[in-house]
Every structure is written in C-alpha cells, then in structure tokens.
Motif scaffolding. Structure first.
Motif, mmCIF file in Angstrom:
data_model
loop_
_atom_site.group_PDB
_atom_site.id
_atom_site.type_symbol
_atom_site.label_atom_id
_atom_site.label_comp_id
_atom_site.label_asym_id
_atom_site.label_seq_id
_atom_site.Cartn_x
_atom_site.Cartn_y
_atom_site.Cartn_z
ATOM 1 N N ILE A 27 8.921 -13.727 11.838
ATOM 2 C CA ILE A 27 7.911 -12.894 11.162
ATOM 3 C C ILE A 27 7.568 -13.405 9.769
ATOM 4 O O ILE A 27 6.646 -12.918 9.131
ATOM 5 N N ALA A 28 8.315 -14.405 9.279
ATOM 6 C CA ALA A 28 8.033 -14.955 7.947
ATOM 7 C C ALA A 28 7.320 -16.294 8.082
ATOM 8 O O ALA A 28 7.643 -17.086 8.962
ATOM 9 N N GLU A 52 -0.119 -5.832 2.146
ATOM 10 C CA GLU A 52 1.077 -4.995 2.292
ATOM 11 C C GLU A 52 2.102 -5.606 3.233
ATOM 12 O O GLU A 52 1.764 -6.115 4.297
ATOM 13 N N HIS A 53 3.349 -5.539 2.817
ATOM 14 C CA HIS A 53 4.459 -5.904 3.682
ATOM 15 C C HIS A 53 5.719 -5.258 3.120
ATOM 16 O O HIS A 53 6.015 -5.398 1.932
ATOM 17 N N GLU A 54 6.443 -4.591 3.981
ATOM 18 C CA GLU A 54 7.604 -3.816 3.563
ATOM 19 C C GLU A 54 8.496 -4.589 2.584
ATOM 20 O O GLU A 54 8.852 -4.089 1.523
ATOM 21 N N ALA A 60 7.656 -8.807 -4.702
ATOM 22 C CA ALA A 60 6.614 -9.222 -5.649
ATOM 23 C C ALA A 60 6.460 -8.266 -6.826
ATOM 24 O O ALA A 60 5.963 -8.658 -7.888
ATOM 25 N N ARG A 61 6.910 -7.049 -6.646
ATOM 26 C CA ARG A 61 6.634 -5.989 -7.615
ATOM 27 C C ARG A 61 7.038 -6.360 -9.038
ATOM 28 O O ARG A 61 6.327 -6.053 -9.989
ATOM 29 N N ASP A 62 8.194 -7.018 -9.174
ATOM 30 C CA ASP A 62 8.713 -7.272 -10.515
ATOM 31 C C ASP A 62 8.473 -8.693 -11.019
ATOM 32 O O ASP A 62 9.004 -9.082 -12.057
ATOM 33 N N LYS B 50 -6.515 -4.325 7.924
ATOM 34 C CA LYS B 50 -5.302 -4.094 7.146
ATOM 35 C C LYS B 50 -5.114 -5.203 6.117
ATOM 36 O O LYS B 50 -4.690 -4.968 4.995
ATOM 37 N N ARG B 51 -5.387 -6.446 6.527
ATOM 38 C CA ARG B 51 -5.407 -7.556 5.572
ATOM 39 C C ARG B 51 -6.860 -7.978 5.395
ATOM 40 O O ARG B 51 -7.600 -8.037 6.387
#
Lengths: 86, 86
Positions: A27-28, A52-54, A60-62, B50-51
């Motif tokens: 999945i990556a 978006e990806h769980e 990436a947030r920080d 979605k993307r």
C-alpha cells in the motif's frame, strides 16, 4: 535543500517506504528517485489535508517546509532504473 | 488483471509517466514497479474525487475497474532497482 539532513529524517519513513526508497508493503509507494518537487507537493498536501491518508496525515503534520524539502531531496538523490518485462 | 492489456492502456500515460514508468516531468511520479494495489488505490481515488489533480482527475474519470486493474498490473510488472548515492 540538504539531502544528507533528509537521509536522517527518512529514518522514520523506512518501515513502509524502505531504506532505499523501495516500499516494503504494497500500500506504500516507492519513493526512490521521485523528484523533489513531487515529494514536496505530496507531503504538503498531506500536511494541509488536501491529500488524505491515515498514516501520512500524521507523519506530515509536524514537518517544516525545510524538513519536507530535505527529505524530498534525499529521495530524489536515489538513482532508479527500470527494466521492462520481456 | 492483464498486464498486457494494461501496457496498451498505458500509452496514454507515457507523455508524463514515461514509456518505462520513469516520469518525464518533475510533477509526475515514477510508476515503474509500484504495486498494483497502490496504483489501483490512487486511480480510484482520482476517479472518485478523493484525491485531486487537474490532469489525473480527467484521465481517471472514464476508466473501468478492469482497466484500472490492468494498467496497475502493467506498471507493477516493470522491475525497478534503486542505487543509493555514495
């Protein structure tokens, strides 16, 4: 951008994206040899919520713009070659 | 999924993503060797909205599940190797 700083940051990416940027799980995506601008765009899209990806949303947030540029430069510096099936 | 059918479909991808899945422009990712499931997930995300991407939204819109599986299987069948910088 500093690929060497990016290499250190990439320690947190390797479980899924591989030490050499070849993904360890289906999945990556592989990141080896992707352009700096492509990786930057995606990390910023994850950071802003546009993509978006769980997992990646959290990762990436920080990250700062500088960290994003550095890690993207690291993956760009990995050389990839492709071989078409016979 | 039929990689040979996917190879034919991929004719429409090559301008940006390269004949061998190595991108020709920095804003496009390499697709060579990406897993079938990753490419499928992304094409379906573009198709559903979605993307988002100006170009890919249009490209994915008319693809069937079968076509997505086939083209993803084609890119998966390309072998990639990565070489870390010295």
């Amino acid at each position: 951008a500093d690929p060497e700083a990016g290499r250190k940051l990439a320690a947190q990416c390797k479980t899924c994206h591989g030490l050499d940027g070849i993904a360890t799980i289906p999945i990556a995506p592989n990141l080896a040899g992707e352009s700096q601008i492509y990786i930057q765009n995606q990390l910023k899209a994850f950071r802003s919520g546009k993509r978006e990806h769980e997992m990646m949303t959290v990762v990436a947030r920080d990250l700062t713009d500088q960290q994003i540029a550095d890690v993207a430069a690291w993956y760009e510096s990995i050389e990839v070659t492709a071989k078409l099936p016979e």
